[in-house]
Design a protein around this motif. Structure first.
Motif, PDB file in Angstrom:
ATOM      1  N   GLU A  82       0.869  -1.355   0.106  1.00  0.00           N
ATOM      2  CA  GLU A  82       0.104  -0.064   0.192  1.00  0.00           C
ATOM      3  C   GLU A  82       0.936   1.392  -0.180  1.00  0.00           C
ATOM      4  OE1 GLU A  82      -3.080  -0.021  -0.610  1.00  0.00           O
ATOM      5  OE2 GLU A  82      -3.353  -2.141   0.035  1.00  0.00           O
ATOM      6  N   ASP A 155      -7.686  -2.867  -7.704  1.00  0.00           N
ATOM      7  CA  ASP A 155      -7.477  -1.313  -7.571  1.00  0.00           C
ATOM      8  C   ASP A 155      -8.375  -0.607  -7.520  1.00  0.00           C
ATOM      9  OD1 ASP A 155      -4.582  -1.764  -6.737  1.00  0.00           O
ATOM     10  OD2 ASP A 155      -4.201  -1.743  -8.927  1.00  0.00           O
ATOM     11  N   ARG A 158     -10.191   0.591  -4.592  1.00  0.00           N
ATOM     12  CA  ARG A 158      -9.352   1.610  -3.725  1.00  0.00           C
ATOM     13  C   ARG A 158      -9.700   2.947  -4.511  1.00  0.00           C
ATOM     14  NH1 ARG A 158      -5.720  -2.642  -4.177  1.00  0.00           N
ATOM     15  NH2 ARG A 158      -4.887  -3.415  -2.228  1.00  0.00           N
ATOM     16  N   THR A 171      -9.548   4.018   3.825  1.00  0.00           N
ATOM     17  CA  THR A 171      -9.539   3.044   2.732  1.00  0.00           C
ATOM     18  C   THR A 171      -9.081   1.461   3.064  1.00  0.00           C
ATOM     19  OG1 THR A 171      -9.667   4.757   1.068  1.00  0.00           O
ATOM     20  CG2 THR A 171      -9.023   2.506   0.293  1.00  0.00           C
ATOM     21  N   VAL A 176      -9.869  -2.503   2.192  1.00  0.00           N
ATOM     22  CA  VAL A 176      -9.044  -3.481   1.842  1.00  0.00           C
ATOM     23  C   VAL A 176      -8.832  -4.580   2.747  1.00  0.00           C
ATOM     24  CG1 VAL A 176      -6.460  -3.816   1.308  1.00  0.00           C
ATOM     25  CG2 VAL A 176      -7.682  -1.441   0.664  1.00  0.00           C
TER      26      VAL A 176
END
Length: 271
Positions: A82, A155, A158, A171, A176
């Motif tokens: 990350e 992704d 995100r 997030t 996640v």
């Protein structure tokens, strides 16, 4: 061609399943008849060869090792996926190092633990030496599984969270982490399994004392080490087989608990 591949798949799946049934059946048949109340006495003696101190010591080692390895391994995995850049050379070096350490034989970790913790640090054969060695041994496993679990999260999830105004930490924890939790817990389950089944590394660090550790600087023996010692002595083979049954049950309980936690986290994330 597809029928041939399917046939090979079914064949090897059947062989794997049959091997599992045979191993579990052998352990149960050879061990269950020899289970007795004496094996669960609070204090070990040469007559009862109680495994209860070893069971408690096993839980100590598992708890202490995971207490050290889980925060380090999970946070390291989050940093690598990350926060660190994808083209970062250090990230690739760390991944190569973790992959290499994952394949290192456990006796090498045992020798390292003996030199670093037993001798150099002066901890002697003790619970803390075994915990530190076990934590180092399973740390690469937890890091790699955490990485794989995080990289499996798409992704666009995100990006959608960022588009709605959520920050980086929000997030990670709200989007996640719930999705990646089953994969992270799978790595933790594998780590627990390696700790529970370990003998060589703990023999050189934890020791083989039959008494229950009264501090982190006391020696002891885990359940698998207890079974190994009984088998190698050749005097208590029946009790060693009974210990194998209990060890199998401990692994099943831990795996079941981990699966239940994984399902709970998954449902929480979906809600």
């Amino acid at each position: 061609m597809s029928k041939v591949l399917r046939g090979f798949t079914y064949f090897f799946a059947a062989v794997t399943f049959a091997s599992l049934i045979w191993i579990v059946g052998y352990v149960l048949v050879s061990g269950v008849p020899h289970l007795s109340a004496d094996l669960f006495a609070w204090k070990y003696t040469t007559s009862n060869v109680s495994m209860l101190p070893s069971i408690i010591t096993t839980l100590y080692v598992i708890g202490g090792s995971l207490l050290l390895a889980i925060p380090l391994g999970v946070f390291a995995g989050f940093y690598l996926v990350e926060y660190a850049g994808k083209n970062n050379k250090w990230v690739e070096a760390i991944r190569i190092a973790t992959d290499t350490l994952t394949g290192v034989p456990s006796i090498v970790f045992g020798l390292f633990g003996m030199l670093a913790f037993v001798s150099a640090a002066g901890f002697q054969y003790s619970l803390i030496s075994g915990i530190l060695t076990s934590a180092i041994m399973v740390l690469p496993l937890i890091i790699r599984n955490t990485e794989e679990a995080l990289m499996s999260v798409k992704d666009n999830l995100r990006q959608a969270s960022f588009g709605l105004g959520a920050g980086k930490l929000r997030t990670i924890f709200r989007i996640v982490l719930p999705i990646a939790m089953p994969g992270i817990l799978s790595g933790i389950i594998l780590a627990v399994g390696r700790i529970v089944g370990e003998t060589a590394a703990l023999m050189y660090t934890l020791g083989t004392s039959t008494s229950l550790p009264n501090s982190i600087f006391s020696s002891g023996r885990t359940l698998s080490l207890h079974m190994y010692v009984l088998s190698s002595e050749g005097l208590h083979r029946d009790q060693a087989n009974a210990t194998g049954v209990v060890l199998l049950l401990v692994v099943l309980v831990i795996n079941g608990l981990s699966t239940w936690l994984s399902q709970r986290f998954t449902k929480g994330g979906q809600n």
